[in-house]
Design an enzyme around this catalytic site. Structure first.
Site, short mmCIF file in Angstrom:
data_model
loop_
_atom_site.label_atom_id
_atom_site.label_comp_id
_atom_site.label_asym_id
_atom_site.label_seq_id
_atom_site.Cartn_x
_atom_site.Cartn_y
_atom_site.Cartn_z
CG HIS A 1 -0.15 0.01 2.52
ND1 HIS A 1 0.40 1.16 3.07
CD2 HIS A 1 0.15 -0.99 3.37
CE1 HIS A 1 1.01 0.87 4.19
NE2 HIS A 1 0.89 -0.44 4.40
CG HIS B 1 -0.74 -4.62 5.01
ND1 HIS B 1 -1.14 -3.34 5.30
CD2 HIS B 1 -1.87 -5.33 4.73
CE1 HIS B 1 -2.47 -3.28 5.21
NE2 HIS B 1 -2.93 -4.47 4.86
#
Length: 209
Positions: A10, A151
């Protein structure tokens, strides 16, 4: 071609900028993070993807939505792609953690696979669920390309598992915000890492130092 998985971390959040542990705390993208996601979206806009997947945390969902825009595709949310649950450490900087949890910090850095942070999970638990998610995706799309937005810890655990690395050393795998990694799976035990932590789509000033 097997299933080609485009793994995306992200974009930046304010907590990334301040070097605070986020874990599963739901922190949205910063303005810089949005711009990073847009740059990556532009890089990927001419490719064909059979599916676009994301963690359920907003920083990943927002990044995935920006990438999905040019493809007119929905984002499928998979909770197993969440970051490691850092429990009581979330919101703290590493300096603060070292001061308050000195012995536990040493234990975690030497053996995160089995060391549990108060209120959190072990790295082994993260690896189990993240690998379960990726295996499910490649079984669904054995000959197509997909995007998976997740992540740093999640991507490290997937890449480390595919390469057969000791996951206690997973922190040695750098993961920048809005970076791109690619694994091609001919089947699960024949995954080939084609690209790792590539940020060539980001201009100077948009890459974490």
């Amino acid at each position: 071609m097997g299933c080609r998985v485009f793994l995306v971390r992200h974009g930046e959040t304010v907590w990334n900028k301040d070097s605070r542990i986020q874990g599963q705390t739901d922190i949205p993208l910063s303005e810089k993070g949005v711009e990073q996601a847009r740059a990556l979206s532009k890089r990927l806009e001419r490719l064909n993807f059979a599916g676009i997947f994301s963690s359920n945390l907003s920083r990943a969902r927002e990044t995935a939505a920006i990438i999905a825009g040019p493809h007119n595709r929905p984002v499928e949310v998979i909770p197993d792609l969440q970051e490691l649950n850092f429990g009581d450490w979330e919101g703290m900087t590493m300096e603060e953690i070292r001061k308050e949890y000195a012995s536990l910090t040493r234990a975690w850095w030497s053996n995160p696979l089995t060391t549990r942070i108060p209120g959190g999970e072990t790295l082994a638990e993260l690896a189990e669920r993240s690998v379960r998610a990726i295996r499910s995706i490649i079984e669904r799309y054995p000959e197509q390309q997909v995007v998976v937005v997740a992540h740093g810890g999640t991507i490290r655990s997937i890449v480390g598992t595919v390469l057969g690395l000791d996951l206690n050393q997973y922190w040695r795998l750098r993961q920048d915000n809005a970076s791109l990694s690619i694994i091609e799976f001919y089947n699960w035990d024949k995954g080939i890492l084609m690209l790792y932590n590539d940020c060539s789509h980001l201009s100077e000033g948009f890459i974490c130092q």
